[in-house]
Design an enzyme around this catalytic site. Structure first.
Site: not given
Length: 133
Positions: A30, A87
């Site tokens: 992430d 993202e």
């Protein structure tokens, strides 16, 4: 499974990730490029999905300088055989640009705001997000 940026990777954790990867468990790193997630970490793994933090998504697609970093990430990860997820996608133009770059996935407010589980299930059942793709 998603590896959060705050995780500090050492040999014991790396060994467990390799072991689980051998059992077909897929991992995503992430917010790559922030915190502890970096190129040195991903060099040691195959079959990772790398999630690029929203700070690297170009806001102005006409600005070539703004696109340099994300395009470099795409090339670097593609050459390594890793899947790239981006993202912070907020507009159709950003999504189409990233699709043209052949990223593996995109997430962001363009598709939906964060949802509680019950709303997420309803959202997925309606499949309205497919109209945006």
């Amino acid at each position: 499974m998603e590896l959060l940026e705050e995780i500090i990777i050492h040999d014991e954790i790396a060994d467990k990730i390799h072991f689980m990867n051998d059992d077909s468990v897929l991992f995503a790193v992430d917010d790559f490029g922030t915190g502890n997630s970096n190129v040195a970490f991903i060099r040691n793994f195959e079959n990772l999905k790398v999630k690029i933090d929203k700070v690297f998504v170009p806001k102005n697609l006409e600005d070539e300088e703004e696109k340099v970093i994300i395009e470099s990430f795409v090339k670097m990860f593609g050459d390594k055989g890793l899947k790239l997820i981006v993202e912070g996608v907020e507009t159709r133009e950003q999504y189409l640009y990233l699709k043209e770059l052949k990223v593996a996935g995109a997430q962001g407010y363009y598709f939906s705001q964060p949802l509680p589980l019950d709303e997420l299930i309803e959202f997925m059942e309606k499949k309205d997000f497919l109209k945006k793709m």
